[in-house]
Design a protein around this motif. Sequence first.
Motif, PDB file in Angstrom:
ATOM      1  N   LYS A  50       0.859  -1.193   0.000  1.00 42.54           N
ATOM      2  CA  LYS A  50       0.000   0.000   0.000  1.00 42.54           C
ATOM      3  C   LYS A  50       0.889   1.235   0.000  1.00 42.54           C
ATOM      4  N   GLN A  51       1.473   1.506  -1.166  1.00 38.83           N
ATOM      5  CA  GLN A  51       2.386   2.625  -1.255  1.00 38.83           C
ATOM      6  C   GLN A  51       1.677   3.916  -0.892  1.00 38.83           C
ATOM      7  N   ALA A  52       2.339   4.699  -0.044  1.00 43.33           N
ATOM      8  CA  ALA A  52       1.695   5.870   0.540  1.00 43.33           C
ATOM      9  C   ALA A  52       1.513   7.008  -0.450  1.00 43.33           C
ATOM     10  N   GLY A  53       2.327   7.075  -1.492  1.00 43.05           N
ATOM     11  CA  GLY A  53       2.306   8.246  -2.356  1.00 43.05           C
ATOM     12  C   GLY A  53       2.077   7.928  -3.806  1.00 43.05           C
ATOM     13  N   ARG A  54       2.406   8.913  -4.628  1.00 44.35           N
ATOM     14  CA  ARG A  54       2.146   8.804  -6.059  1.00 44.35           C
ATOM     15  C   ARG A  54       3.355   8.358  -6.843  1.00 44.35           C
ATOM     16  N   PHE A  55       4.430   7.970  -6.165  1.00 44.53           N
ATOM     17  CA  PHE A  55       5.664   7.617  -6.845  1.00 44.53           C
ATOM     18  C   PHE A  55       5.882   6.105  -6.776  1.00 44.53           C
ATOM     19  N   GLY A  56       6.836   5.656  -7.595  1.00 45.62           N
ATOM     20  CA  GLY A  56       7.236   4.256  -7.502  1.00 45.62           C
ATOM     21  C   GLY A  56       6.554   3.336  -8.468  1.00 45.62           C
ATOM     22  N   LYS A  57       6.192   3.830  -9.628  1.00 48.51           N
ATOM     23  CA  LYS A  57       5.571   2.973 -10.633  1.00 48.51           C
ATOM     24  C   LYS A  57       6.626   2.461 -11.607  1.00 48.51           C
ATOM     25  N   ARG A 637       6.224  11.481  16.146  1.00 49.91           N
ATOM     26  CA  ARG A 637       5.891  11.440  14.720  1.00 49.91           C
ATOM     27  C   ARG A 637       6.811  10.471  13.986  1.00 49.91           C
ATOM     28  N   THR A 638       8.089  10.435  14.361  1.00 47.14           N
ATOM     29  CA  THR A 638       8.973   9.413  13.804  1.00 47.14           C
ATOM     30  C   THR A 638       8.435   8.030  14.127  1.00 47.14           C
ATOM     31  N   GLN A 639       8.003   7.830  15.367  1.00 53.22           N
ATOM     32  CA  GLN A 639       7.482   6.526  15.762  1.00 53.22           C
ATOM     33  C   GLN A 639       6.262   6.140  14.932  1.00 53.22           C
ATOM     34  N   GLU A 640       5.383   7.083  14.679  1.00 55.26           N
ATOM     35  CA  GLU A 640       4.185   6.816  13.873  1.00 55.26           C
ATOM     36  C   GLU A 640       4.548   6.431  12.438  1.00 55.26           C
ATOM     37  N   GLU A 641       5.351   7.275  11.811  1.00 64.05           N
ATOM     38  CA  GLU A 641       5.593   7.090  10.384  1.00 64.05           C
ATOM     39  C   GLU A 641       6.457   5.863  10.113  1.00 64.05           C
ATOM     40  N   VAL A 642       7.440   5.606  10.950  1.00 66.81           N
ATOM     41  CA  VAL A 642       8.282   4.429  10.740  1.00 66.81           C
ATOM     42  C   VAL A 642       7.457   3.156  10.872  1.00 66.81           C
ATOM     43  N   ARG A 643       6.613   3.085  11.885  1.00 66.92           N
ATOM     44  CA  ARG A 643       5.781   1.877  12.038  1.00 66.92           C
ATOM     45  C   ARG A 643       4.785   1.743  10.895  1.00 66.92           C
ATOM     46  N   HIS A 644       4.260   2.861  10.413  1.00 59.79           N
ATOM     47  CA  HIS A 644       3.332   2.804   9.276  1.00 59.79           C
ATOM     48  C   HIS A 644       4.043   2.261   8.038  1.00 59.79           C
ATOM     49  N   ILE A 645       5.262   2.718   7.798  1.00 60.77           N
ATOM     50  CA  ILE A 645       6.027   2.232   6.652  1.00 60.77           C
ATOM     51  C   ILE A 645       6.303   0.738   6.797  1.00 60.77           C
ATOM     52  N   MET A 646       6.691   0.312   7.984  1.00 64.65           N
ATOM     53  CA  MET A 646       6.959  -1.104   8.207  1.00 64.65           C
ATOM     54  C   MET A 646       5.737  -1.961   7.921  1.00 64.65           C
ATOM     55  N   SER A 658       8.140  -2.589  -1.737  1.00 64.83           N
ATOM     56  CA  SER A 658       7.547  -1.484  -2.491  1.00 64.83           C
ATOM     57  C   SER A 658       8.469  -0.897  -3.544  1.00 64.83           C
ATOM     58  N   GLY A 659       9.662  -1.428  -3.714  1.00 65.39           N
ATOM     59  CA  GLY A 659      10.579  -0.923  -4.726  1.00 65.39           C
ATOM     60  C   GLY A 659      11.787  -1.816  -4.830  1.00 65.39           C
ATOM     61  N   ASN A 660      12.701  -1.476  -5.757  1.00 68.60           N
ATOM     62  CA  ASN A 660      13.938  -2.242  -5.899  1.00 68.60           C
ATOM     63  C   ASN A 660      14.617  -2.391  -4.543  1.00 68.60           C
TER      64      ASN A 660
END
Length: 768
Positions: A50-57, A637-646, A658-660
């Motif tokens: 579930k890529q968070a943004g519009r990049f990475g296609k 905020r670091t704690q939130e975003e890092v766990r969300h990415i994981m 989500s990428g190479n």
Amino acid sequence: MIDLQPKMIGILLTASLCFFTGCKNNSEKADTKYLQYIDTRVGTAASITKQAGRFGKGSEEYAQTLPAVLEPNGMNFWTPQTRETEQKCIAPYYYKDTLLQGFRNSHWIVGGCTQDYGSMTLMPVSRKLICLPRERASQFSHDSEIATPAYYSVDLDRYNIKAEMTGTSRSAIFRFTYADDNAYLVVNPNSDRGEGYIEIDTVKKEIRGYNPVHRIYQGWGEKAGFNGYFIVRFDGAISSFGIFEDQNISEKQTQISDKKNIGAFVKFRLPANKQILVKAASSFTSMENARLNLDTEIPDWDFASIQSQLEKKWEETLSAIQVETSNITDKRKFYSALYRASFLPRTFNDVDGSYPIFSKGEPILKIENGNYYDDFSMWDTYRALHPLLNIIAPQKSGEMMQSLALKYQQGGWMPIFPCWNSYTAAMIGDHCVATLSDAYIKGIRNFDVQSAYEGAIKNAFLTPDNIDDYRNGMGRRALLSYLKYGYIPLEDSVPDAFHKKEQVSRTLEYAFDDFALSQWAEALGNKEEAAVLKQRSKNYRNVIDSSSGYARGRYMSGEFIKDFNPFEFASFITEGTPAHYTWYVPHDVQGLIDKMKGKDRYLAKLDSMFTEKLYWHGNEPCHQIPFMFNYGGQPWRTQEEVRHIMDTEYLDDPGGLSGNDDAGQMSAWYVFASLGFYPVCPGTPYYMIASPSFEKATIRLENSKQFTIVAHNASSANIYIQSAKLNGKEYTKNYFSHSDITNGGILEFEMGSTPNKAWGNQISDCLL
């Protein structure tokens, strides 16, 4: 995108089998305490995260990993093959493919968009002899695969053959069980250019050959000066043999060379048990050393023994970090990431220490101690992969640093991005310098420090007088512009590079490299060089536009480019947008805050990277961004975003990245993040604290000490740090030091479901 649901049933079945049996095919194999959690096929399918943004296609949707059997950082990656080519950006195996062409001794630079090189492929077939990879390919089911780092097996449905493989660093052993008496083995030298050679020796029961290696990026298409030599040996009696070119089969012929689509085959007289054992090995120096590698590493025909030995090596490697959690999926994600972080750099020398001299191929040299390593995907791996090795494998890391020192001694310049044992300017920056600096700052000394430092300084201050050397990849790109202006202006198109232009990104990365080198210089007592480099590390300020607060292209006149959108790709930015690269100032975050006109604006822009879906985890320039809330006094905020990415960018699934993976950098990021800290600024001894996800994680150090991270009540809901203790004492900083790890001890956290904004909210006093 393919429907993975039916195939995932097979993965779950395999996972269950591995959980209860350790992926053993009989009862005599080694205990697989950690291997049972790894499925090597993660990252071999198009991303479903579930890529968070519009990049990475596009091409970034594929992690480009391998389901390989290998020794950690070994020479060969023994992998099933579904794609025959050695062309750029095509990995040997993709999960969506339904036909298997054989088994390859791959030198694929795993996780990237480069090329395989010097490889060969072998394939068992039966009933009818079919030689060309696409034509002989067999249907297979993922349900029948067992894919671990130490053992791979699959049923080749077309031929009713069970294929198994295990191996060592330079060698492999295969066990093929045929159902039909017409049993063949086919071998290809995988030269896309038609420059390979292959021969059959019926007396020694060997098929031998070589595949010349070619460069890409700098010196595109030129020979690298060495070959991938291979030897294949079998224990079965031969009833027939021959060579082929395309569709033309020549029985009783023993050799063929310098043509496309060539290979050799043998037909076996099967024993009563229908099993044929096949051994294979390779070398980058000679056929004799390929044989030496095989005879040394696999002297007998004992498949089970080799499998057991490789399992033990992997267990030792994986046990360097012991995580405890009731969440089996998280455990699988962690150890699979650690597996993917164990490919590169690769061993390049034979068992006797022989390796081809850097950048020339000849003469053949010998390393006396340890291994000589190559394929350093440095633009990626300096960020987290090498810092991870500095913690869990400092001896090996030092050997890698010594390999860089040897490259400088042999080639005359410290390389930028050394692959296929050659200079390249494939990516930007000068991150061998940063990696060496980081290793030294973190106490690694088992390399030629003075020689490596000399090479790093030469890169930072000089450029080649010989334009051919420069075009060959020696020296920093556009260094003269950088030194003259304090940034690389838009008028310098950087023509002698694979990635042309990208002037702002180059400026930012050189400023960081200069900082890292200044730390090394200062530690060595070279104060004058340290002072100059420290001043140059401020050059990032010349391409951060205070009015917009973003990185921005700049002309020689000093004027910033007018046509500017920080949220769109730009020619002066590498693989991203100005908004992505704005945060590439890990060495002077307070200076960046000042350029943005204060902490409030800094935090607002940082917040927008996530709330406006600008963050792109699938590519490296963003990897430090979620940790930068710590510097602004908002560690929650670091704690939130890092766990969300994981949770969203890493899944236990073939499409789970989500990428190479970029030589293991993406996976090393996950290893650090799940432990709860990250090396935002290599070249310094500091780690930013995030959100530890395991109840307990123990890092077993080579100095016999242990560093343990305990996170009481850690769960998917309890992601926020409430309080912390270091060795029993209250701890309120949102970072800690490398010495805290190497001295051993316990870092203990209390976790909760709501942010405790009183903990760790002071702006970090490191690097500010």
